[in-house]
Design a protein around this motif. Sequence first.
Motif, short mmCIF file in Angstrom:
data_model
loop_
_atom_site.label_atom_id
_atom_site.label_comp_id
_atom_site.label_asym_id
_atom_site.label_seq_id
_atom_site.Cartn_x
_atom_site.Cartn_y
_atom_site.Cartn_z
N THR A 1 0.71 -1.16 0.11
CA THR A 1 -0.20 0.01 0.03
C THR A 1 0.88 1.22 0.08
O THR A 1 1.83 1.18 0.08
N ARG A 2 0.04 2.50 -0.08
CA ARG A 2 0.97 3.70 -0.01
C ARG A 2 1.67 3.88 1.17
O ARG A 2 2.71 4.24 1.28
N ARG A 3 1.07 3.38 2.16
CA ARG A 3 1.57 3.52 3.68
C ARG A 3 2.87 2.71 3.64
O ARG A 3 3.70 3.23 4.49
N PHE A 4 2.78 1.42 3.05
CA PHE A 4 4.18 0.58 3.04
C PHE A 4 5.05 1.40 2.32
O PHE A 4 6.29 1.56 2.85
N HIS A 5 5.04 2.03 1.00
CA HIS A 5 6.20 2.71 0.65
C HIS A 5 6.49 3.86 1.44
O HIS A 5 7.63 4.18 1.35
N GLU A 6 5.69 4.64 1.84
CA GLU A 6 5.95 5.89 2.53
C GLU A 6 6.83 5.35 3.78
O GLU A 6 8.03 6.07 3.91
#
Lengths: 236, 363, 541, 266, 337
Positions: free
Chosen positions: D116-121
């Motif tokens: 997810t985006r959170r992971f990449h962030e």
Amino acid sequence: MLELKNVQTYYGHIHALKGISMVVPEGEIVALIGGNGAGKTTTLRTVSGMIKARSGEVLLRGRNINGLSPNAIMQMGMSHVPEGRRIFPQLSVLENLEIGAYTITDRKVVAERIEEGFALFPRLAERQKQMGGTLSGGEQQMLAIARALMVDPKLLLLDEPSMGLSPKFVEVIFDIIEKLNRERSTTILLVEQNASMALAVAKHAYVLQTGELRLSGFAADIARDESVRKAYLGEE
Amino acid sequence: ATVIKIATLSPLSGGQSDLGTQIKNGAQLAVNEYKAQFAKLGFDLQLVGYDDQADPATGTASARKIAADKSILAVVGTLNSGVAIPSSAALQPSHVAMVSPANTANQVTDRGLSNMNRIVARDDAQGPAGANFIMSNLKAKKVYIINDKTAYGEGLAKEVEKALKAKNVQVVAYEGTEEKNDFSSIIAKIQLQKPDAVYFGGIYNQAGVFIKQLRDKGLDTPVIGGDGFDSAELATIAGAGANNIYFTTVAAPIDALPAAKIFAGNYQKAFKKPAQGFGAFGYDAGKVVVQGVLAAIKNNGNKLPTRVQVENAIRKGAFSGLLSGSVTFNSVGDRKAAKMYVMNVQGGKYKLATTVNVSAPRN
Amino acid sequence: MTAAPTQARRRQDMTLPLLLLAAVTSLVLIISQHGDVLARLGGLGTFLGNPLVRAVVLSLFLANLLFAYRWRTQPWAKVLVGAACLLLVLPWAGRDNTSLFDTAIQIGIFAALALGLNIVVGLAGLLDLGYVAFFAVGAYMWGIFGSGQIATILKYYGEHAGATNAGTLVIGLLLTVITAASMLFIRRAGKGRAPSRASSISFGLASFGLVAGLTLTGRALLVLNAAKAQGLATGLDAGFFWLFLALSIFAAAVMGVLIGLPVLRLKGDYLAIITLGLGEVIRVLANNLTLYTNGSQGTPPIKSASVPWLDALAGRLGFSPDQYPLFFLYFLVLIIISLIILVNIRLDRSRIGRAWIAIRDDEVAAQAMGIPLMRTKLIAFATGASFAGIMGMIFAAKQAATITPESFVLNQSIGVLSMVILGGMGSIPGVILGAAVVTLLNLSILPSLGEATANMNIPQQVNPAQLQRLVFGVILVVAMLFRPEGLLPNQRQAMQLHEGEDDNAPAVDSIEADSGQDAHAEMASPGLAGREDDERTGGVK
Amino acid sequence: MLEVRDLTKTFGGLLAVNSVNLTVPDRTIVSVIGPNGAGKTTFFNMITGIYQPDKGSIQLAGRELVGLRPDQVTEAGIARTFQNIRLFSTMTVEENLMIGRHPRLKASYVDALFRTRRFHEDEREAREAARAILDFVGLGRYLKEMAVNLPYGDQRTLEIARALATTPKLVLLDEPAAGMNPRETETLKALIRRIRDDLGVTVVLIEHDMRLVMTLSEHITVLDYGTKIAEGLPHQIRNDPRVMEAYLGRGAAAGDYGKEGGEVRA
Amino acid sequence: MDLSTLAPFLVNVVVGGLVLGFVYAIIALGYTMVYGVLQLINFAHSEVFVTGAIVGYEVFRVLEPSPMNGYLKLIIALIAAMIVSGGLNVLIERLAYRPLRNAPKLVPLITAIGVSLILQDLLKIIEGLQGRFDLTYTLPQGFSNKFCATGSSCAAFGDTLRRIGVDLQVKDIILVVVALLSLAVLNYLVNHTRLGRAIRAVAQDRVTAGLMGIDSNRMISATFLIGGALGGVSGVLFGMKFGTVNAYSGFDPGIIAFTAAVLGGIGSIPGAVLGGLLLGVIQNLIGVTNVLGSITGIANLAAIDASYQRIGAFIVLVLILIFKPTGLLGKSNTEKV
Ligand SMILES: Nc1ncnc2c1ncn2[C@@H]1O[C@H](COP(=O)(O)OP(=O)(O)OP(=O)(O)O)[C@@H](O)[C@H]1O
Ligand SMILES: Nc1ncnc2c1ncn2[C@@H]1O[C@H](COP(=O)(O)OP(=O)(O)OP(=O)(O)O)[C@@H](O)[C@H]1O
Ligand SMILES: [Mg+2]
Ligand SMILES: [Mg+2]
């Protein structure tokens, strides 16, 4: 006593010693100083056979000992206080000392030596039954030194004996070093970060830098060397 | 010459390899016997031993390999019912007939596969036979039942229990054990409960140890088992304790049949080992298969038969000259009628105690 | 150093060799499986038909995938070879020899198991010798519901309803809800605070209550549904296959947590032996709980999902109806394996994967870095278990006729472990290769030794057919001696091992081996080796 | 910031730490010194939850820590280094730091699975933080190096960096200068100052290098046989007769410690 | 059923369990020795002890016609088994473990499994070449439950045992005595001799042990020699006690014995014995639970029969380890071999 001739040592492909030659004359204290990762520990390890030099010679009393196993080398009258102390964690203090005297078969002699060790470090006497692994850092250091002295070595390799010791004990250790050398004429190769003290007790000294010898000579001269003072004694 | 292959499927490696090898060896002797006859018809009869490692998944994989080798017309196997069931299912679509020398579990033929047959008696035939013997001949009132927790032993023991209970014989204990070495707790219970007979659903190598230890404790209670006991090794293992042992089997006692003596001699000669129970069953199953193939060849005008033809020939044929008499199969592959022998081991010697006639539940 | 020439070789573009090799091996594979063609080939045919040669051909063919992965080639060539081999050639050859499907599915199953165990052992450093238990859970899950066994169970409960089934249901539901709620409450209230003795005891009690509640509820539900036994004589509708695919993942993961909770506080070989024990417990239970599993007699025949369009496709491609289920399962396994690999890669390169490796390296330091030991280990256990669970279900569907406890013995766990180590602990391609090699050896190459020599005059006692274990053992030992880091090592480990190892390796034992993990833990700072250490780092909840 | 009351620990019959009190104000550098085996490391081990104290309380900004697991203590804002280096041996320097970042990352298992985006962030944040911290401590050049291959002194610094990666409020450093030569110790001293000044992290230090202790600490506590025998400002400690007797020895009498660059002996 | 029959029953179950436990214990000692030094679960130990059992079988077989005293035969068998098994164990270490000294811990575990598989088949071949598979011990006279010639004091001992309802045989007594003897010798050797100290030092830190002048390879060989010799002894005792062995018999008892070693605290010598005894007794008690259940009328107990023996032992293991994570006697800071 001990002589290294163009010794090259590797850890895998890390070239740790790039041709070291040095002499440790009989009955002398020789200091080996240098920055982090200079190869001081590696030099001692090479001498005691913990790691084999890829080329060059390590001569002990004229005999090339490179490639012999540590136990064979130790039987020739050498002792090594290794970096990181390496106390046997699950043996008691007493047993650690007994193991130090492994090559001595005479029980009486062993008992005497243990008494001597306890006399040097009374704290160890208090903790005879405690497991080596639960000793404090400094206590382990004392034990490591006492253990190495069990065989009354002719040649003693000391790798940062003052590490982790209280200031008071650092002095004790240096006293012991001088005393050993004076009274038993033990030859000592001393690696120390506390360069000023090391240079003060040693006769000769070698300065290592990234696996190469940078300087050698009388300890007193080296202690006065401008670059050494700057690089290792922390003086600006 | 056209190659015709018969396969065996049994554990050849690992802990049960001794039993599995006996099966293969027995079948090998049957094949050897008929080689010349096949050669005359222009066929080269061969035996190929497939290994199932006593593991269902490995057995299935081997079965599929057998199915893929078109020169294999029939299979002798397997030792373990747990392997026989999935393997026969894997062989069924390609109609490779299978004749089991050892699987007694009801389930093996109850599925009604066209290719699965067996020459041994079903649990629900052998069990009651054993139970009957316990009741009528041994006159036991209290019976202790043990099984080895395998499909074979437990299946058999269940049927015995059922039959005994139906006849109001007291079953003092019914239990399983995978233990192969130490039976002290079970023996202690037997000492305590003093049954008149012990039924052991299992194989001779485990039962032998049990009996030895039982006798060591000074207990002479008769021990009864199924065809898993049928081996000379039983007496060897039980040693001085080889007394008062009975077992049911379809194989005639060695000295009752001249053929059996010849078989034993051939076995010893070929494999440098004495013939044992599963060797004899393997031989019989092998003979059924080979005779079936032969019949199929004959029916096909001395030409290579199809697998379906072999399958049919085996299911429909009548086979004779076996160590266990003659064989015909019912519609699901069970032996139609068999004479069952109850053998007795006394002082290490095997002798016939009695015979029972059993017939398959279906026809 | 041997690395240099290898690298030089690998730098060349190998696209053409790869394609050629793939084409040749594919052709040979297809021919060698085709009886009719072989018959026409005469001597060559006999040679190719030899079981040993066939096994070697199959291995070489599968090695294409390895080469495609390893060799430096154009990316499209890798994809092409991979896809063609797996999607076209193998099924094609399998049409003539169903055992290829069987072998391929088994390889897939074991690869998934090895990948799961790799997370537990290779990444998190938890030695689990009872891993096959989770496989059994998945297998029996579908083995019971996808077969007539469920009808037997329902019938039993219909006959043993208990006095007041409605009451049981109510009590069960109430107990479940209340205990679950109180567990949540205790957790919430205690968040970030030290667990007191009272709170941990009450949590323990509540969890017991929860289990009891669920059991009662389950029982009541069984009784309520007893009437349906008739309709379920051959098990649930095959359509439920898909639902159970998901459930088997879940069930195995829950099982992983339930087993993990008590045992994960143990270290090293204590953990190994306790998991070994629990693995045996599961097998013996499967053997003894006759009502549910039908014990040693094995479950009734088990269904597989039927996918009409796939069956139709298979039919059009000339597969026989008995091959449809395997055809379907083969592709299903391919899909699942791809997903599992994806999950593996993603977890490995994430916060949780790093935490696993940290725990493996040094538990004390990992905890000091804020990694909760218990939770992280449980996640590893549950993840590993879930892979085994789903593959267990596939296995049940593949076995079709029956599953028996014999399939879940200790040796299976040990086998999967050897795949992981042989392939290269911690390395995803490595453990897949390990699984493929060991499975091929066990199902194809070693048995073929015996089959190929069947008609040679080799004395019984030294016949290769009977020496499979010996040969396998020799291969295992030799492989480990020559490649202790595994066939396709994990980068980290390879680096560790090869330091200090070359022509002038240290005279006795290399230094870093001892400054490595184990000695580290033992030589820990004063006090860290103490007994308290064991109590605390265990992370008492 | 940190408030330790009456902390006690015995091993068998041995009283390793005896009713020690310690108050560490926010943004200070405080030292704990004492002879070998005085109980300093044990004291740290209790604060970080590795040992359970027999008695006493530990409060960080008013929150009780006794009973928490080590990871919870770290989460609460205390990070530490070890007297014997404990780096993650199979990891690179960067990965070691990213592990340190662990408690501050939020991406869950599901985030990792679905990227997810959170992971990449999160990952980016962790990587950037690692690099920043590495540059801060001056080990930037080692980013992709295996941690075990670093020289001893740099490994010590790396342990500090790893502790900092958890964004602690308080760091406990156990003999950070052991094995460093005076020159390197100077660099370390500057680093510790910057940790306090630039990052605003409170520092508690165990050290036997008196030059470091005396010039760096704002407050010193002296333990002997588990008991506090003195506390106060550096110059008070330097001249405390009990401390001299138990700990400093002759060198102290000569008054050599604490003077920048002072020679111990000629 | 009343107490007068139940009491001797239970006594016998426990005594039987203890004897069984001694068999496990002495096998466990072999595991624990090797584990203590290399932290390696020596899976091949089960075959090492089966080798001992086979050697014992061969000795008894060859000596069967000889009129030699039975006890002398036993001693010869024990010594031969010790030599062969000890030598075999040393050889295994040389070939399969020593080259992997610096490899990750699990790698030698896999070679151990490999060696175990190899040995199983090798033993099968060796016996198979003589047409044998299941080997049945034929014990010399004098090992029955008749203790000795009537009238002597040891016969009186046997009578006493029988009177109080304890059903023991001479071979059980021998087994216990030999096991206790091995335990005592081993304990002395490991904890009170220079050799033992050196072995323990090598176990903890090979490199540093080298610095103390200890040849770690020799110490490890010595450990395998001792462990293998113990395996040999346990093999002969195993064969005597249970009557048959074959090439594959080692696996099950091997696993249980290792479990016993873990239960007692792996690496601890008395722990291995305690663990073995405990497992033996528990196994036997679980084996009779159904009888106790039927006597007491508790239906749930009656369902627990001998098939739960093994897992009962494992469940006890789980429970004990949960409360004592390092086993009964294995404190991480107490003696380790
Ligand atoms: N076990 C090892 N594996 C790989 N490289 C090592 C190992 N030990 C030391 N090195 C490398 O060898 C070089 C020399 O290290 P050595 O330990 O001899 O230095 P040193 O002078 O003793 O330094 P320090 O003052 O930090 O103890 C360094 O670059 C170090 O990183
Ligand atoms: N687990 C333990 N079991 C028994 N005694 C212990 C244990 N841990 C520490 N000790 C003892 O407690 C005392 C305090 O140890 P600690 O490690 O705290 O000392 P320290 O002040 O850090 O010393 P140093 O400066 O030498 O590192 C020491 O005497 C040590 O031997
Ligand atoms: Mg150094
Ligand atoms: Mg300390």
